[in-house]
Write an enzyme that holds these catalytic residues in place. Structure first.
Site, PDB file in Angstrom:
ATOM      1  CD  GLU A 246      -3.028  -0.497  -0.099  1.00  0.00           C
ATOM      2  OE1 GLU A 246      -3.193  -0.061  -1.256  1.00  0.00           O
ATOM      3  OE2 GLU A 246      -3.406  -1.612   0.251  1.00  0.00           O
TER       4      GLU A 246
ATOM      5  N   GLY B  31     -15.982   5.000  -4.627  1.00  0.00           N
ATOM      6  CA  GLY B  31     -15.310   5.715  -3.543  1.00  0.00           C
ATOM      7  C   GLY B  31     -15.018   4.864  -2.314  1.00  0.00           C
TER       8      GLY B  31
ATOM      9  CG  ASP C  19       0.763   3.171  -6.430  1.00  0.00           C
ATOM     10  OD1 ASP C  19       0.975   3.842  -5.387  1.00  0.00           O
ATOM     11  OD2 ASP C  19      -0.281   3.271  -7.104  1.00  0.00           O
TER      12      ASP C  19
ATOM     13  CB  SER D 137     -15.762   2.710  -8.957  1.00  0.00           C
ATOM     14  OG  SER D 137     -15.607   4.054  -8.552  1.00  0.00           O
ATOM     15  CB  SER D 138     -11.880   6.145 -10.784  1.00  0.00           C
ATOM     16  OG  SER D 138     -10.746   5.695 -10.085  1.00  0.00           O
TER      17      SER D 138
ATOM     18  CB  SER E  94     -23.465   6.493 -15.509  1.00  0.00           C
ATOM     19  OG  SER E  94     -23.513   5.746 -14.314  1.00  0.00           O
TER      20      SER E  94
ATOM     21  CG  ASP F  88      -6.218   2.256  -8.432  1.00  0.00           C
ATOM     22  OD1 ASP F  88      -5.623   1.502  -7.640  1.00  0.00           O
ATOM     23  OD2 ASP F  88      -6.710   3.354  -8.099  1.00  0.00           O
TER      24      ASP F  88
ATOM     25  CD  GLU G   9      -8.267   8.037 -11.422  1.00  0.00           C
ATOM     26  OE1 GLU G   9      -8.652   7.084 -12.136  1.00  0.00           O
ATOM     27  OE2 GLU G   9      -8.499   8.120 -10.217  1.00  0.00           O
TER      28      GLU G   9
ATOM     29  CG  LEU H 276     -13.546  -1.912  -3.224  1.00  0.00           C
ATOM     30  CD1 LEU H 276     -14.907  -2.563  -3.074  1.00  0.00           C
ATOM     31  CD2 LEU H 276     -12.443  -2.874  -2.766  1.00  0.00           C
TER      32      LEU H 276
END
Ligand code: ADP
Ligand code: MG
Length: 383
Positions: free
Chosen positions: A37, A123, A40, A128-129, A71, A173, A161, A126
């Site tokens: 964690e 958010g 990166d 989602s973006s 969406s 991600d 992003e 996990l």
């Protein structure tokens, strides 16, 4: 679970918004990071696997030569032509960013209409973006017949992003959403982008990963993330190395003595020890010693809590109660300040562990957590 499937919901949203059928469906998963964690952006190591939850993009050609996206969460389409970063704002920026990143890399991007549906919680750490970006990127590459090799794709989605949306995230991600495989964890070197698919078929060992969404409200996430990045860069600069990746555990004590600030010392210690924990986890998984990764997960959590200071009560309580319920190891996963915890458990202990965490939350008056067993699924693909 009742109601339409995610592909069904994306198709229905497409038909509703554009009055025609999509040309195809593309899906990309959310992810959890097993261990590694905040490593990166320190040029270090990470070990994510793809979730069964995914974002599905129903996509078809756009007769008006522009790009439109809607969406299930925002049914009115956002429409844009060729744009530069900053022109499309809000959630549409994630899609405009992918179109921009591909065009900026010299690709002819086909104008399309897109409808998105997802069961990746938004958010919650996990990603989602990245699931959204990766589904859209893969669809644009396939429909446009673009020659973009798999290994180039994560960096394009990341640019969307970082530059278009303006969120300074690492490569983790998007790499996970695009490159993960079923029953594998993705060992990624964030400096060289070298990957290795590591066996991660827990069911064969009678084990499972329970993901516990703390449902804790995220607070100050962006500011704290930026502050951690700055501290890591400052520590690397003070030590005269390009990144904290370049400090080994053998060199750690000496390096810590050369840092005169206690906060920098603790931030650096987390990154250096966390990189080693990823390497140790990979070795154990390679040799089939899956249960033995438990203590590494728990040590990672302690390091995030005490040295990197990115946990909150809800995730600490989830880790503690999962361990008390018999988990082999447990840790927060994701950027921190809320989000999810994962616990390595015997497969038949999922309900009991989830119940133990829920009861600990109830005693403390926290919002109830949401838990599920996560099996390593495939990366982005056409359905
Ligand atoms: P995470 O990636 O951890 O879920 P982020 O803040 O990075 O959290 O990304 C969440 C944002 O991504 C949402 O606020 C929204 O703007 C966008 N997003 C993700 N999935 C969807 C979706 N299915 N529909 C619309 N917007 C989405
Ligand atoms: Mg994200």
């Amino acid at each position: 679970m009742s109601g339409p499937t995610i592909p069904g919901a994306a198709t229905a949203a497409f038909t509703e918004a554009y009055g025609t059928e999509p040309a195809g469906l593309w899906a990309a998963p959310g992810r959890v990071n097993l261990i590694g964690e905040h490593t990166d952006y320190n040029d270090g190591f990470v070990l994510p696997f793809a979730l069964p939850q995914r974002t599905v993009a129903a996509v078809g050609p756009a007769p008006d030569g522009r790009w439109s996206v809607c969406s299930t969460l925002a049914p009115d389409p956002v429409t844009f032509g060729v744009t530069e970063p900053g022109e499309v704002t809000g959630w549409g920026a994630y899609v405009a960013g992918v179109v921009w990143a591909l065009r900026d890399a010299g690709f002819e991007v086909p104008p399309v209409r897109i409808a998105l549906a997802s069961d990746v919680p938004l958010g919650s750490g996990l990603s989602s973006s990245a699931a959204l970006e990766s589904a859209v990127l893969t669809a644009l590459i396939d429909l446009g017949g673009l020659d973009v090799p798999l290994e180039r794709r994560p960096a394009l989605a990341q640019r969307a992003e970082n530059v278009y949306v303006g969120a300074p995230t690492g490569i983790l991600d998007q790499s996970a959403s695009i490159r993960c495989r079923k029953d594998r964890a993705l060992f990624l070197d964030c400096r060289s982008y070298r990957i290795e698919q590591i066996p991660f078929d827990l069911a064969a060992e009678g084990l499972a990963i329970l993901v516990i969404n703390s449902n804790a409200p995220h607070q100050h996430v962006d500011g704290e993330y930026g502050e951690r990045r700055k501290s890591c860069e400052a520590a690397a600069a003070a030590l005269g190395v390009p990144a904290l990746r370049d400090v080994s555990t053998a060199e750690l004590d000496g390096a810590l003595r050369r840092l005169d600030d206690d906060v920098l010392r603790r931030r650096a210690r987390h990154i250096v020890t966390e990189n080693q924990r990823v390497l140790d986890t990979v070795s154990l998984l390679r040799s089939g010693r899956v249960r033995e990764i438990g203590p590494l997960l728990t040590a990672s959590h302690a390091s995030m809590r005490d040295d990197f200071e990115i946990t909150v009560d809800q995730v600490d309580v989830a880790v503690q109660s999962a361990l008390e319920a018999g988990a082999y190891g447990a840790r927060m996963t994701g950027g921190g300040f809320g989000g999810c915890v994962l616990a390595l458990i015997d497969a038949d202990r999922a309900e009991a562990t989830a119940a133990a965490v829920a009861s600990a939350y109830q005693k403390r008056g926290f919002t109830a957590p949401t838990s599920w067993v996560a099996v390593a699924g495939p990366g982005a693909a056409r359905l």
